[in-house]
Each structure stands twice: as structure tokens, then as C-alpha cells.
Write a protein that holds these residues in place. Structure first.
Motif, PDB file in Angstrom:
ATOM      1  N   GLY B 439       0.822  -1.219   0.000  1.00 22.68           N
ATOM      2  CA  GLY B 439       0.000   0.000   0.000  1.00 22.68           C
ATOM      3  C   GLY B 439       0.841   1.246   0.000  1.00 22.68           C
ATOM      4  N   THR B 440       0.142   2.362  -0.081  1.00 22.80           N
ATOM      5  CA  THR B 440       0.825   3.645  -0.186  1.00 22.80           C
ATOM      6  C   THR B 440       0.878   4.392   1.135  1.00 22.80           C
ATOM      7  N   HIS B 441      -0.157   4.214   1.959  1.00 23.01           N
ATOM      8  CA  HIS B 441      -0.231   4.980   3.201  1.00 23.01           C
ATOM      9  C   HIS B 441      -0.494   4.049   4.374  1.00 23.01           C
ATOM     10  N   THR B 442       0.006   4.475   5.537  1.00 19.96           N
ATOM     11  CA  THR B 442      -0.172   3.615   6.708  1.00 19.96           C
ATOM     12  C   THR B 442      -1.623   3.609   7.164  1.00 19.96           C
ATOM     13  N   ASN B 443      -2.028   2.472   7.694  1.00 18.02           N
ATOM     14  CA  ASN B 443      -3.329   2.365   8.340  1.00 18.02           C
ATOM     15  C   ASN B 443      -3.210   1.266   9.403  1.00 18.02           C
ATOM     16  N   SER B 444      -4.280   0.923  10.037  1.00 19.84           N
ATOM     17  CA  SER B 444      -4.216  -0.044  11.132  1.00 19.84           C
ATOM     18  C   SER B 444      -3.674  -1.388  10.630  1.00 19.84           C
ATOM     19  N   THR B 445      -3.967  -1.699   9.391  1.00 21.05           N
ATOM     20  CA  THR B 445      -3.522  -2.994   8.865  1.00 21.05           C
ATOM     21  C   THR B 445      -2.021  -2.989   8.581  1.00 21.05           C
ATOM     22  N   SER B 446      -1.545  -1.905   7.999  1.00 25.89           N
ATOM     23  CA  SER B 446      -0.096  -1.849   7.746  1.00 25.89           C
ATOM     24  C   SER B 446       0.667  -1.860   9.059  1.00 25.89           C
ATOM     25  N   ASN B 447       0.066  -1.298  10.081  1.00 26.44           N
ATOM     26  CA  ASN B 447       0.735  -1.251  11.377  1.00 26.44           C
ATOM     27  C   ASN B 447       0.867  -2.625  12.034  1.00 26.44           C
ATOM     28  N   ARG B 448      -0.040  -3.530  11.700  1.00 32.21           N
ATOM     29  CA  ARG B 448       0.058  -4.859  12.307  1.00 32.21           C
ATOM     30  C   ARG B 448       0.639  -5.891  11.330  1.00 32.21           C
ATOM     31  N   ALA B 449       0.972  -5.439  10.086  1.00 30.72           N
ATOM     32  CA  ALA B 449       1.393  -6.387   9.051  1.00 30.72           C
ATOM     33  C   ALA B 449       2.777  -6.971   9.355  1.00 30.72           C
ATOM     34  N   SER B 450       2.966  -8.210   8.933  1.00 28.91           N
ATOM     35  CA  SER B 450       4.272  -8.854   9.100  1.00 28.91           C
ATOM     36  C   SER B 450       5.254  -8.300   8.079  1.00 28.91           C
ATOM     37  N   VAL B 451       4.725  -8.084   6.870  1.00 29.80           N
ATOM     38  CA  VAL B 451       5.567  -7.496   5.843  1.00 29.80           C
ATOM     39  C   VAL B 451       4.805  -6.315   5.252  1.00 29.80           C
ATOM     40  N   VAL B 452       5.483  -5.204   5.111  1.00 30.59           N
ATOM     41  CA  VAL B 452       4.875  -4.042   4.452  1.00 30.59           C
ATOM     42  C   VAL B 452       5.687  -3.728   3.210  1.00 30.59           C
ATOM     43  N   LEU B 453       5.002  -3.711   2.064  1.00 28.26           N
ATOM     44  CA  LEU B 453       5.666  -3.358   0.808  1.00 28.26           C
ATOM     45  C   LEU B 453       5.090  -2.027   0.330  1.00 28.26           C
ATOM     46  N   PRO B 454       5.896  -0.970   0.300  1.00 29.58           N
ATOM     47  CA  PRO B 454       5.361   0.313  -0.153  1.00 29.58           C
ATOM     48  C   PRO B 454       5.067   0.270  -1.648  1.00 29.58           C
ATOM     49  N   SER B 455       4.044   1.009  -2.061  1.00 26.18           N
ATOM     50  CA  SER B 455       3.725   1.040  -3.493  1.00 26.18           C
ATOM     51  C   SER B 455       3.462   2.493  -3.933  1.00 26.18           C
ATOM     52  N   LEU B 456       3.019   2.631  -5.158  1.00 24.25           N
ATOM     53  CA  LEU B 456       2.934   3.970  -5.758  1.00 24.25           C
ATOM     54  C   LEU B 456       1.497   4.476  -5.871  1.00 24.25           C
ATOM     55  N   THR B 457       1.367   5.799  -5.829  1.00 19.76           N
ATOM     56  CA  THR B 457       0.055   6.411  -6.043  1.00 19.76           C
ATOM     57  C   THR B 457      -0.218   6.490  -7.546  1.00 19.76           C
ATOM     58  N   THR B 458      -1.458   6.813  -7.869  1.00 19.53           N
ATOM     59  CA  THR B 458      -1.869   6.932  -9.275  1.00 19.53           C
ATOM     60  C   THR B 458      -0.952   7.879 -10.055  1.00 19.53           C
ATOM     61  N   PHE B 459      -0.439   8.884  -9.354  1.00 15.24           N
ATOM     62  CA  PHE B 459       0.365   9.893 -10.054  1.00 15.24           C
ATOM     63  C   PHE B 459       1.774   9.405 -10.377  1.00 15.24           C
ATOM     64  N   GLU B 460       2.162   8.292  -9.766  1.00 18.68           N
ATOM     65  CA  GLU B 460       3.541   7.829  -9.926  1.00 18.68           C
ATOM     66  C   GLU B 460       3.659   6.587 -10.795  1.00 18.68           C
ATOM     67  N   LYS B 461       2.544   6.157 -11.348  1.00 21.01           N
ATOM     68  CA  LYS B 461       2.589   4.944 -12.166  1.00 21.01           C
ATOM     69  C   LYS B 461       1.609   5.090 -13.328  1.00 21.01           C
ATOM     70  N   SER B 462       1.644   4.137 -14.242  1.00 19.76           N
ATOM     71  CA  SER B 462       0.712   4.128 -15.361  1.00 19.76           C
ATOM     72  C   SER B 462      -0.220   2.943 -15.206  1.00 19.76           C
TER      73      SER B 462
END
Lengths: 451, 565
Positions: B439-462
Motif C-alpha cells: 500500500g501507499t499509506h499507513t493504516n491499522s492494517t499496515s501497522n500490524r502487518a508482518s511485511v509491508v511493501l510500499p507502493s505507488l500512487t496513481t500519479f507515480e505509475k501508469s
């Protein structure tokens, strides 16, 4: 000039207006045979009335001189939408004061004319759009309408027939542009009176509330009554062909007896009007210029000569004094009879100051919708103001003319022309005065404060 | 709107050349079809015609006819004689008629333009050096093309207010206003929020809000785009950046399923503004104000910028390897996102199919404004259907996931962007279930995740979004993503290739499309990425006509009529 007899007025519209025994009450109007024509008209078919008006050849008295019968013919009757009749009583053209006389002195004549017209075009709702400054006129009309309604000449089931037409007085808010028919319609709808584009918004098709609408001047609608009285053919015999009926001329300026005078069209010349009817100029003064049809018409220089061929094929060679007072005469002299407001200027007038005042008026009254008129009118005002304030430059006359030329014919409504024509004609005819301002920038001691 | 789409064409003579134009079209548009510019300010193809700027004055004439016989009057050389209208007419309010003659370059026309340009500038402050519109200003453009080049005006200019607050997002410079009334007409006709008007007369006319009112509707910033000069400015963008430094990318607004076409402008990797891009099938030339703010999320404080294992920073490689380890051979629950692109959803579904995972997805529904902010506040719910990720219409929660967890049907979760707690997943059920979060932004799920993989917003990808009308539309990368952050497609491709024995899928749009095209029965079968890149492509939506789509009737959108059960 004085060896001729003074032309006599022929008062049709203003017949009773100045009778000391006549008031604007319905009793007076009825005593003089009022509302008889309404009764007569209601026995006719609506289209027969339209035919009489068309035959009469009566031309609109508001300024443009468009045949009223023709205007009615353009009305879209097939749309099934309600039809509206509007009386344009926004008399605002500087130099014009005829409708006010009618409204103040003989309001029932207008109401009768309007009800005949409403019946002819089958309008169920009619309005009198009166200019804001006519407080008294509006009050008079409102009480006259009440009187007429009480007697069944207006409102529900007129004269006991199935035809009803309500009549409402609507007061403007003080804008010259509301005299333009589509601007008036916008204003009546409660909006800014920005004139509409034509096409597609021709009032006869898409007028008030997008319904077919007829807008006629006060004097024009009064004429309807008189057309019904004598018939279209007889009416057409008053005046001259294509210039039928009488006209009320409003003479102001430097004459001994300014005022309103009703004459048959073409019954007298400009010279007769100024020197015989209005008693001539003040002692020791000479004629400098005449504006023949309200401030927006082109000015005439006293020593100008006009020649050419009239529509009927006859040659003419006129001085200003020879111009016949009708629709076509001033037109042949390159100006117009407009609303009938004759403004006489004698040799004491500083033409640049006169121009500055006229420009101030148009800059103040431009609605601001179209770029050329909005910016051009104020620019011309600023130039002439500066010229009067001692800042005249040699190129100003040419600049003024160029600005005016950039306005004319490029706007939605005729206000563009109204703003441009005075400047164009002042420069064409009095260029020397504009150039003289550069050398003699001082204002005369007798000069009045500019508008 | 005077111009209408019409298949019938009529011949007209444009500057001496016979051309064919659609019947009933106005002359400004008709001339543009044939490469002739008729300059204009007040005319806008998607608003009613005002005809007040007088810039589009042209000469117009029609073949003369004998009044009695109706026959065409011919000149000596046999060509029809043209009755030219003596006054110039405005092109915007003049509709073509067969045989009409038009001059757009005559001396008279050029004179009119020169005159109007001069008038527009006499009271204009000429403050281009401090004006936000400079560089994209019609006054500058037409003054250069049609103006006189020098000023004859020596009087004092009118003075008007320089910074009037019209609303929370729009600031007005009255001196620059040319009173074209576009903004007034827009407010009346599109958001139907009639708050603007002129006061005073003539050259002193001033744009203002009605007493006690504000220009605060969610479409107010469109007035800024519409304004041909620098009068209406965006309070957000005002004085931030010179427009000629901006690099534009064609994008699609991710705010809702309306799929507004947008232009995302950036300089040196920094986003500055989002403006609507014209698409007459989708959003005309408008977009909601709320959609323009979305670029701010790129730099927001809760952006995830690095990979994490058990909340400790790590490299992307380490995180991916750990993810594969967690997922491999397990009963996987995949929570997809309606915010992902069509390609991402497809690739995610490929992973799901090959690992026998169970798919979950939720919708985000709010109130529909009936214009361009639809009830479905995700850009690509229909993409989830088309990609095969889900067959059912998503609910606005993930209660089904919670139940599946409760019944111990899942060992591990792969979550794309969603906040599980916010989607009504019982936290107790998440105990002991490892989560791989992309995901792109933190939330309760990213906070408890075992692995967090950052990704891109609509403006940064096609990628591709499918809007509420089933138009497939591509959005293009506007700015590079943060350093070290991989595109979603790369992450998913790595996971796919790591978790399956199948042929590898490379992480680029083209390759994914090739695979998508080959899926039997897919509505994308005959459609290539090249087609979609050229223009919005309407997809066959008949398969999903029974689904309970939440959008209501709006601009260019008519809900499919559902068969009553």
C-alpha cells in the motif's frame, strides 16, 4: 422664413392633454369618447385589427421606426406558448419627453391602445415597463389601471367578453439600456438588463420568459387606438407615404419656446420648427447645430448642405432648416429622427464640452456586456473629459473617431451605435473645434460643470 | 448549447474554400474543424452562448435568392451571388447553413479583432509579470496574434479590487476580468449553484458573489480553468509556479468511478496542480474540486516510504522474499482494491488463481452528487469485475473475510491498501494470521502487518481504470515515485513469479495486456493497450448488467435499467 404662416399642430395623441378641463381620470376620458374603440375592436377578429395596423403603416415611435404592423406579423403564434405585450415606457433618450406627457395627462389612452393591441395579438398578460424616474407617471398609471379594471376595460373578462388581459406597471431601476427591448425583457424577468443576442432571441419568438412577446413604445400603442378609430387606410393618409400619422417632437435647447409639439409627419421642416413653432433662438444668438432625434442621433451642423435622391426619385438639396420632420427626412440627411428629441444648440455651445457630456452619458449607461461598447464608451469619455480639462492633444480627434468606429456595428444591441454615432458625427462636422482645443485649452468662463 | 452532434454534413465556403461541416454547428467550431482559428473568449463549447466578448466577429453571407421565384441569383460569371451581412456577426452564435459563405481572415474581420483586443486591454492592468495566468492566457495569446502591438491609451485605467475571496478555493483579481461571464454561466449550468453575478455597469462592472453567498460548491475551481484570463485564480496554486515550467501528464482522477480525465502538472518531480482534461464522453471539461487535492497525498506524512519486516525497515528484496516465504503453500486470503489499476487487479487475480487463494474486495460508497463525484468513491470497481478478481458486486465491508478468518479457513492474508479494521474485520480474528501489506499509506492494517511493501500512487505509475460507464481509460505516470519504492506491478509480478511455477509475467503494462487479451471470454479480447492509450474505449458491460451498481444518473452517465426480480 417669417413670410410663411406658422405651421399648425395636428394633435391626435395629445388632443386632450393640455385641455384645462381635462384630467387623467377615467371620467374625463369617457366623456371624450374613451374606450369606444376598445368596444369597437372587440367586435372584430383579432387578425382584422392586426391588418388595420399593418395598413396604417404606423412606424414605431421608440427610435428605430420599424413598422408596428410588421412587428406584430412576426409574432410566433404557433408555439402554443403564452404571448406577452409590453409597453416600453422607459423613455430615457436624452432630449425626449413625449411619453411622459401621454402617461401624465392621458394614461387611459395608452391603456385603451394596449388592450386593443393585447386583443389583437391575443396576449393574456401585458406590462408597462416604466422608467424608475417616472414616480408620478407610475402612480398615475397604476390608479388609471385600477379605474379601467373597475369599469371592465382591462383585466378579467374585458367588456364582458371571454378575453382577459391583466395589465401590470413594472418600474425600472434607472438604466437607459432597459429601453432596448431585449434588455427590457431581461430586466422584467428580474435580471440584469443585458440585451440578448439576436439570433436566436427575437422577442417575437423567444421574448419574455422565452415566450413570444411584442414590445411597443407608448406613442405607438396610443396610435393603435387612433388607427381603430379612423381605419388603417385613413390613418395612412395622415402625414406622408411611409411616414404616416403624427409625431410628437420634443424640442429642447436654445430656443425661445422649447416643448413638445405634435405635427403630421412631414408637415413642417426643421427650420419651421425652430424659428416658427419654437419662436426662434434667443436674441443675438445664431444656430450652431441641431441633434434631430435624441442624443444618439448624428448631429447636424447649421451650415451643412445635404443633397441626393429621395426614395420616391425626387432630388433634394437641403440646408439643415429644410429637412422635413418625418422619418425619412432626417434619414436622407444622414441622421435619424430617432425618438423625436430635437436638441438645438446655438453659437454659445462649446462642441467639445457637448461631446464630453454625451460621452459621459453613454459611458455611464453602457450595460457592460459587449467589449467594444463597454470599454469604448468609457475611453471616449475619458478622452473628451481630458480635452475639456486642458489636456487636448492633436491626435485626439482621430483617436476618438477611430474608437467610435471600433464600436459601431460590433455589439449585441444598438447601444454601440448610439454611443458611436455622436462621436463620429461630432468629429466629422466639428473637427475644427476639437483641433482648436489644443491651441486654446482654457475653458470659457460661462462653461457649466461637465456631467 | 447551440452546437449539436449531428451526422448530417452541409457544405459551406470557408475563406473561399468549400468544406463540409456538421449541420447546425456554430462557426467557431466549424472553422476549427478545418484548421481555422476564430479567436473567442466568452464562447465555451460546453456552456450556453453569451456572445458578449465580440472577439469571434466574422463576415458571413448566404447565396442570394430571387424573392418571388426563389431561384438563386447568379453573378455574371455564373457563380451564385452572395448577400453579405453588412455588419460582422459573431461566429459563436451563428450556425452553419448550406451554402453559407464565411470570411475569417478579411481586412474587416482583422480590424474587428484588433479593435476588440485594444478595448480588452485599455483597462487591463497588464500585470503579466505577477499574474498566474501568464503563459496560458488567452489575452496574451490573442494580443500577440491579433492585437495592434502598441497602445493608444493615455488615460488613467480603472482601479478594481485585486484580491477578492470568492470562496474557500477561488480568489478573484477584478482588474484582469474581461467580463466574459463564463464562470457565471458555469455555476448556473453545471453545478446549478447560481452564486456569481456582475454588479455595477459598463467598464466598472465587477464580478461578485451574491450577498451572503460564497463560491464554495465542489466544482468552484472549474471557474478558474474556464477563466480565459488571470482573473479567477486557484487559492491553492496561486503564486506557486510559473506554468511554463510545468510538465503535464494525462491522467484519470482516482477520486470516484466517474473517471474524470485530468492533466497532472509537475516540475522536477514535484506535483503542483491537477486540472480537468476535456473528454466529451466522460467529464466534458470539468472535475470536482475534491479530486484536485489528491496530489497532496503523495507527500503526506503517513506515506509508506520503505519496506518493513515486523515493522523494522528492510530492503525491498528482503521484504519480497519474506512475503513469498509467508505466502508459499498456505491458504491465502487476498484482499484486493478497487483503487488498483486493471492490470494490477488482473495480476493479483493470477496469483490468486495459481495459489488457490480466496479473493475479498470491498467497495467504498458515499453520496452521489449527480455530476462527476459518483457514489462509488473508487476509480476501478469495474476493473475488479473485468479482471475476474471478483464476480460479485463488492459490499462496503469485509465481513465475509472476518467470517472466513473466524472459521480458520485462512492462514495468511495478502492485503492491497485496505484498512481491515475500518472494513469491519474483527481484530480478534486477525490474531496469529500473518499479513503481507502492499500500500501507499499507513493504516491499522499496515501497522500490524508482518511485511509491508510500499507502493505507488496513481500519479507515480501508469495503468488503466474502467469508469462507471465502462470506459477503459489509461492514466500515465506524472512524477517518479519515492526512491526505492517499486511499482505495484513489479511487486505483484515478483510475488507471482515467486509463488508459481507458471510462465513468468513481466511487470510492464504491455505484457500484462497481452496476457489479459488471451483470457478466453474476456471483454478485452479485441482491445489492445494501444487503442486505450489513444482514446477511452467503451467495454461490453452486458455480463454485469444485473449487478447492483450504486451510481445514480449523472453527467454523461445513465444507470443501466435493472430487470426487476
Amino acid at each position: 422664413m417669417s413670410n410663411k404662416s406658422t405651421p399648425t399642430e395636428r394633435r391626435i395623441i395629445l388632443k386632450n392633454a393640455d385641455d384645462p378641463n381635462y384630467s387623467n381620470k377615467i371620467s374625463c376620458y369617457l366623456r371624450e369618447g374613451g374606450y369606444a374603440m376598445l368596444k369597437k375592436s372587440f367586435k372584430m377578429k383579432p387578425e382584422e385589427i392586426g391588418a388595420e395596423v399593418l395598413k396604417s403603416g404606423v412606424r414605431g415611435r421608440g427610435g428605430a421606426g420599424f413598422p408596428a404592423g410588421m412587428k406584430w406579423k412576426f409574432l410566433d403564434r404557433k408555439s402554443g406558448k403564452p404571448i406577452y405585450l409590453i409597453c416600453n415606457a422607459d423613455e430615457s433618450e436624452p432630449g425626449t419627453f413625449k411619453d411622459r406627457q401621454i402617461i401624465h395627462k392621458d394614461p387611459h389612452q395608452l391603456i385603451e391602445g394596449m388592450m386593443i393591441a393585447a386583443y389583437a395579438i391575443q396576449a393574456k398578460q401585458a406590462f408597462i415597463y416604466i422608467r424608475a424616474e417616472f414616480f408620478e407617471g407610475a402612480r398615475i398609471l397604476e390608479s388609471a389601471i385600477d379605474e379601467a379594471k373597475a369599469k371592465g376595460f382591462c383585466g378579467d373578462k374585458i367588456l364582458g367578453s371571454d378575453f382577459s388581459c391583466d395589465l401590470v406597471v413594472h418600474r425600472g431601476a434607472g438604466a437607459y439600456i432597459c429601453g432596448e427591448e431585449t434588455g427590457l425583457i431581461e430586466s422584467l424577468e428580474g435580471k440584469r438588463p443585458n440585451p440578448r443576442i439576436k439570433p436566436p432571441y427575437f422577442p417575437a419568438v423567444l421574448g419574455l420568459y422565452q415566450c413570444p412577446t411584442i414590445v411597443n413604445n407608448v406613442e405607438t400603442l396610443c396610435n393603435v387606438k387612433h388607427i381603430m378609430e379612423i381605419g388603417g387606410d385613413e390613418f395612412a393618409k395622415i402625414g406622408k407615404p411611409n411616414n404616416t400619422g403624427t409625431r410628437i417632437w420634443c424640442v429642447s435647447g436654445h430656443v425661445k419656446k422649447p416643448g413638445y409639439y405634435e405635427f403630421e409627419c412631414g408637415a413642417l421642416t426643421m427650420g419651421e420648427m425652430i424659428y416658427d413653432v419654437c419662436g426662434g433662438l434667443l436674441p443675438g444668438r445664431s444656430l450652431q447645430a441641431v441633434i434631430p432625434g435624441g442624443s444618439s442621433s448624428k448631429i447636424l451642423r447649421a451650415d451643412e448642405r445635404f443633397s441626393g435622391k429621395l426614395k420616391d426619385g425626387t432630388d433634394f438639396d437641403w440646408g439643415v432648416e429644410d429637412i422635413p420632420l418625418d422619418f425619412d427626412g432626417p434619414m436622407a440627411a444622414g441622421t435619424m429622427s430617432g425618438s423625436g428629441g430635437i436638441i438645438v444648440m446655438d453659437d454659445t455651445v462649446d462642441m467639445v464640452e457637448a461631446m464630453a457630456n454625451i460621452n459621459a452619458f453613454y459611458a455611464h449607461e453602457s450595460c457592460g456586456q459587449c467589449t467594444p461598447c463597454r470599454e469604448g464608451s468609457l475611453w471616449m469619455r475619458k478622452i473628451t473629459q481630458r480635452m475639456c480639462d486642458g489636456g487636448a492633444r492633436e491626435e485626439d480627434a482621430d483617436l476618438l473617431l477611430s474608437v467610435a468606429n471600433q464600436i459601431e456595428g460590433r455589439t449585441i444591441c444598438a447601444f454601440g451605435e448610439a454611443a458611436a454615432w455622436p462621436t463620429q458625427s461630432f468629429i466629422a462636422k466639428f473637427r475644427d473645434r476639437f483641433e482648436d482645443k489644443v491651441k486654446n485649452p482654457e475653458r470659457k468662463k460661462s462653461s457649466l460643470q461637465l456631467i | 448549447m447551440i452546437s449539436k452532434k449531428n451526422s448530417k454534413v452541409v457544405p459551406i465556403v470557408l475563406d473561399g474554400k468549400e468544406v463540409e461541416v456538421p449541420e447546425g454547428m456554430n462557426l467557431v467550431d466549424a472553422a476549427a474543424l478545418h484548421g481555422k482559428e476564430i479567436p473567442h473568449y466568452c464562447y465555451h463549447p460546453q456552456l450556453s452562448v453569451a456572445g458578449n466578448c465580440r472577439m469571434c466577429l466574422i463576415e458571413m453571407g448566404t447565396p442570394m435568392r430571387n424573392r418571388e421565384t426563389g431561384e438563386a441569383i447568379l453573378d455574371d460569371d455564373g457563380s451564385p451571388r452572395i448577400g453579405w451581412v453588412p455588419k460582422p456577426v459573431i461566429g459563436c452564435a451563428t450556425n452553419v447553413s448550406p451554402g453559407m459563405h464565411v470570411k475569417t481572415e478579411s481586412e474587416k474581420v482583422l480590424g474587428c479583432r484588433e479593435g476588440v483586443m485594444e478595448f480588452l486591454l485599455v483597462n487591463h492592468p497588464l500585470d503579466c509579470p505577477i499574474c498566474d495566468q501568464a503563459g496560458e492566457c488567452r489575452l496574451q495569446e490573442f494580443a500577440t496574434d491579433y492585437g495592434r502591438g502598441y497602445s493608444r491609451f493615455v488615460e488613467r485605467k480603472n482601479v478594481k479590487p485585486k484580491r477578492t475571496r470568492l470562496g474557500p478555493r477561488v480568489t478573484l483579481d477584478d482588474e484582469r476580468c474581461i467580463l466574459c461571464s463564463r464562470c457565471i454561466r458555469f455555476c448556473q449550468e453545471v453545478p446549478k449553484d447560481d452564486v456569481l453575478g456582475f454588479v455595477d455597469r459598463g467598464s466598472f462592472s465587477t464580478l461578485t458573489c451574491f450577498p451572503g453567498r460564497e463560491l464554495d460548491n465542489n466544482y468552484s475551481l472549474n471557474t478558474v480553468d474556464l477563466c480565459p484570463v488571470g482573473a479567477l485564480t486557484s487559492s491553492d496554486f496561486r503564486f506557486k509556479m510559473r506554468v511554463w515550467f510545468l510538465k503535464d501528464a494525462d491522467s484519470i482522477c482516482p477520486e470516484s468511478s466517474a473517471g474524470c480525465n485530468t492533466t497532472v502538472s509537475s516540475r522536477e518531480g514535484e506535483l503542483y496542480r491537477i486540472t480537468p482534461r476535456r473528454n466529451d464522453l466522460v467529464n466534458d471539461s470539468w472535475m470536482p474540486d475534491s479530486g484536485r487535492e489528491l496530489y497532496k497525498s503523495v507527500k503526506s506524512n503517513n506515506r509508506i516510504l520503505s519496506s518493513r519486516i515486523d515493522q523494522n525497515p528492510c530492503t525491498a528484496d528482503e521484504a519480497i522474499i519474506e512475503s513469498i516465504r509467508l505466502l508459499e503453500g498456505k491458504k491465502i486470503g487476498i484482499v484486493g482494491s478497487c483503487k488498483s489499476s486493471l492490470e494490477e487487479q488482473f495480476l493479483l487475480n493470477q496469483i490468486s488463481l495459481k495459489t488457490n487463494a480466496v479473493n475479498f474486495i470491498r467497495g467504498h460508497f458515499e453520496e452521489d452528487d449527480g455530476i462527476l463525484l459518483s457514489a462509488d468513491r473508487t476509480p476501478n470497481l469495474r476493473g475488479a469485475l473485468i479482471s475476474g478478481f471478483t464476480q460479485n458486486y463488492p459490499k462496503d465491508n469485509l465481513v465475509s473475510l472476518s467470517q472466513a478468518l473466524d472459521q480458520n479457513q485462512l492462514d495468511v492474508l495478502l492485503v492491497i491498501d485496505e484498512d481491515l479494521e475500518a472494513a469491519q474485520v474483527d481484530i480478534a480474528n486477525l490474531e496469529g494470521v500473518p499479513i503481507v501489506f502492499i500500500g501507499t499509506h499507513t493504516n491499522s492494517t499496515s501497522n500490524r502487518a508482518s511485511v509491508v511493501l510500499p507502493s505507488l500512487t496513481t500519479f507515480e505509475k501508469s495503468g488503466t481504470f474502467v469508469n462507471r460507464s465502462f470506459y477503459a481509460q489509461v492514466f500515465r505516470q506524472a512524477v517518479p515515485g519515492p526512491a526505492g519504492v517499486l511499482p505495484d506491478l513489479s511487486l505483484l509480478s515478483r510475488l507471482h513469479n515467486g509463488l508459481t511455477e507458471d510462465e513468468e509475467i513481466s511487470p510492464d503494462q504491455n505484457s500484462v495486456w497481452k496476457v489479459m487479451n488471451n483470457v478466453s471470454g474476456s471483454v478485452l479480447k479485441e482491445i489492445s493497450l494501444t487503442d486505450v492509450r489513444k482514446d477511452a474505449v467503451l467495454l461490453d458491460s452486458s455480463k454485469w448488467s444485473d449487478l447492483p451498481f450504486v451510481e445514480s444518473k449523472a453527467l454523461h452517465f445513465e444507470p443501466a435499467t435493472k430487470v426487476e426480480a
